[in-house]
Design a protein around this motif. Sequence first.
Motif, mmCIF file in Angstrom:
data_model
loop_
_atom_site.group_PDB
_atom_site.id
_atom_site.type_symbol
_atom_site.label_atom_id
_atom_site.label_comp_id
_atom_site.label_asym_id
_atom_site.label_seq_id
_atom_site.Cartn_x
_atom_site.Cartn_y
_atom_site.Cartn_z
ATOM 1 N N LEU A 67 77.668 15.488 12.999
ATOM 2 C CA LEU A 67 76.790 15.031 11.924
ATOM 3 C C LEU A 67 77.538 14.261 10.845
ATOM 4 N N GLY A 68 78.825 14.439 10.759
ATOM 5 C CA GLY A 68 79.604 13.758 9.738
ATOM 6 C C GLY A 68 80.005 12.344 10.131
ATOM 7 N N ASN A 69 79.825 11.955 11.385
ATOM 8 C CA ASN A 69 80.280 10.665 11.854
ATOM 9 C C ASN A 69 79.143 9.988 12.617
ATOM 10 N N ASP A 70 78.741 8.812 12.157
ATOM 11 C CA ASP A 70 77.611 8.115 12.789
ATOM 12 C C ASP A 70 77.914 7.728 14.232
ATOM 13 N N GLN A 71 79.130 7.294 14.510
ATOM 14 C CA GLN A 71 79.481 6.884 15.877
ATOM 15 C C GLN A 71 79.454 8.076 16.815
ATOM 16 N N LEU A 72 79.983 9.221 16.380
ATOM 17 C CA LEU A 72 79.957 10.417 17.232
ATOM 18 C C LEU A 72 78.532 10.913 17.449
ATOM 19 N N ARG A 73 77.689 10.802 16.417
ATOM 20 C CA ARG A 73 76.295 11.217 16.552
ATOM 21 C C ARG A 73 75.576 10.352 17.584
ATOM 22 N N GLU A 74 75.817 9.059 17.533
ATOM 23 C CA GLU A 74 75.194 8.161 18.509
ATOM 24 C C GLU A 74 75.721 8.440 19.912
ATOM 25 N N LYS A 75 77.026 8.643 20.037
ATOM 26 C CA LYS A 75 77.629 8.953 21.341
ATOM 27 C C LYS A 75 77.064 10.253 21.892
ATOM 28 N N PHE A 76 76.940 11.260 21.050
ATOM 29 C CA PHE A 76 76.390 12.549 21.474
ATOM 30 C C PHE A 76 74.956 12.391 21.959
ATOM 31 N N ALA A 77 74.142 11.667 21.216
ATOM 32 C CA ALA A 77 72.740 11.471 21.600
ATOM 33 C C ALA A 77 72.637 10.697 22.902
ATOM 34 N N ARG A 78 73.474 9.709 23.091
ATOM 35 C CA ARG A 78 73.431 8.922 24.321
ATOM 36 C C ARG A 78 73.869 9.741 25.530
ATOM 37 N N GLU A 79 74.929 10.526 25.397
ATOM 38 C CA GLU A 79 75.460 11.262 26.543
ATOM 39 C C GLU A 79 74.667 12.531 26.841
ATOM 40 N N LYS A 80 74.342 13.261 25.824
ATOM 41 C CA LYS A 80 73.691 14.553 26.051
ATOM 42 C C LYS A 80 72.206 14.402 26.348
ATOM 43 N N TYR A 81 71.534 13.561 25.598
ATOM 44 C CA TYR A 81 70.084 13.431 25.738
ATOM 45 C C TYR A 81 69.668 12.117 26.386
ATOM 46 N N LEU A 82 70.643 11.327 26.839
ATOM 47 C CA LEU A 82 70.403 10.047 27.502
ATOM 48 C C LEU A 82 69.493 9.138 26.680
ATOM 49 N N MET A 83 69.694 9.142 25.368
ATOM 50 C CA MET A 83 68.931 8.256 24.497
ATOM 51 C C MET A 83 69.536 6.859 24.561
ATOM 52 N N LYS A 84 68.685 5.845 24.344
ATOM 53 C CA LYS A 84 69.151 4.468 24.390
ATOM 54 C C LYS A 84 68.246 3.606 23.535
ATOM 55 N N ARG A 85 68.743 2.460 23.256
ATOM 56 C CA ARG A 85 67.913 1.474 22.561
ATOM 57 C C ARG A 85 66.966 0.858 23.585
ATOM 58 N N PRO A 86 65.839 0.332 23.146
ATOM 59 C CA PRO A 86 64.848 -0.178 24.099
ATOM 60 C C PRO A 86 65.367 -1.289 25.015
ATOM 61 N N GLU A 87 66.309 -2.093 24.565
ATOM 62 C CA GLU A 87 66.731 -3.240 25.375
ATOM 63 C C GLU A 87 68.001 -2.976 26.183
ATOM 64 N N GLU A 88 68.466 -1.737 26.282
ATOM 65 C CA GLU A 88 69.720 -1.495 26.998
ATOM 66 C C GLU A 88 69.598 -0.327 27.967
ATOM 67 N N ASP A 89 70.571 -0.267 28.884
ATOM 68 C CA ASP A 89 70.690 0.847 29.819
ATOM 69 C C ASP A 89 71.967 1.608 29.497
ATOM 70 N N VAL A 90 71.946 2.925 29.708
ATOM 71 C CA VAL A 90 73.104 3.763 29.407
ATOM 72 C C VAL A 90 73.635 4.338 30.710
ATOM 73 N N PHE A 91 74.938 4.194 30.932
ATOM 74 C CA PHE A 91 75.597 4.750 32.098
ATOM 75 C C PHE A 91 76.684 5.705 31.608
ATOM 76 N N VAL A 92 76.689 6.913 32.128
ATOM 77 C CA VAL A 92 77.715 7.888 31.789
ATOM 78 C C VAL A 92 78.602 8.050 33.011
ATOM 79 N N ILE A 93 79.860 7.746 32.865
ATOM 80 C CA ILE A 93 80.804 7.855 33.972
ATOM 81 C C ILE A 93 81.376 9.265 33.960
ATOM 82 N N VAL A 94 81.303 9.929 35.123
ATOM 83 C CA VAL A 94 81.749 11.317 35.226
ATOM 84 C C VAL A 94 82.868 11.428 36.252
#
Length: 103
Positions: A67-94
């Motif tokens: 919560l203290g870092n905007d970049q980490l919050r966005e990264k967490f939301a993208r990886e954990k909840y697979l959130m994305k902006r409407p015009e992009e696709d998110v790929f998580v490499i495992v």
Amino acid sequence: MLQKFLHYGRNFYVATGLGLLAWMTFFDANDLPTQIRNWWKVHELDRDARFYQERIKTIQTERQEILGNDQLREKFAREKYLMKRPEEDVFVIVDEKNEPLEK
């Protein structure tokens, strides 16, 4: 005669005491096996409580970092909840263990 009476009286008290001890150990509502079971259950619950307290501290620390870092919050939301902006696709490499490479 008095000695005979005292001998029987002593045996009566010993027998009564042993009977009471047996009753309290095996037949009473708070018998020894129940007390041992309850003690073991309290021990397990204490161990669980310690585990969950440690887990809560870990999660609170992670939450503060995210919560203290905007970049980490966005990264967490993208990886954990697979959130994305409407015009992009998110790929998580495992890796082989199905864990994200970037932590």
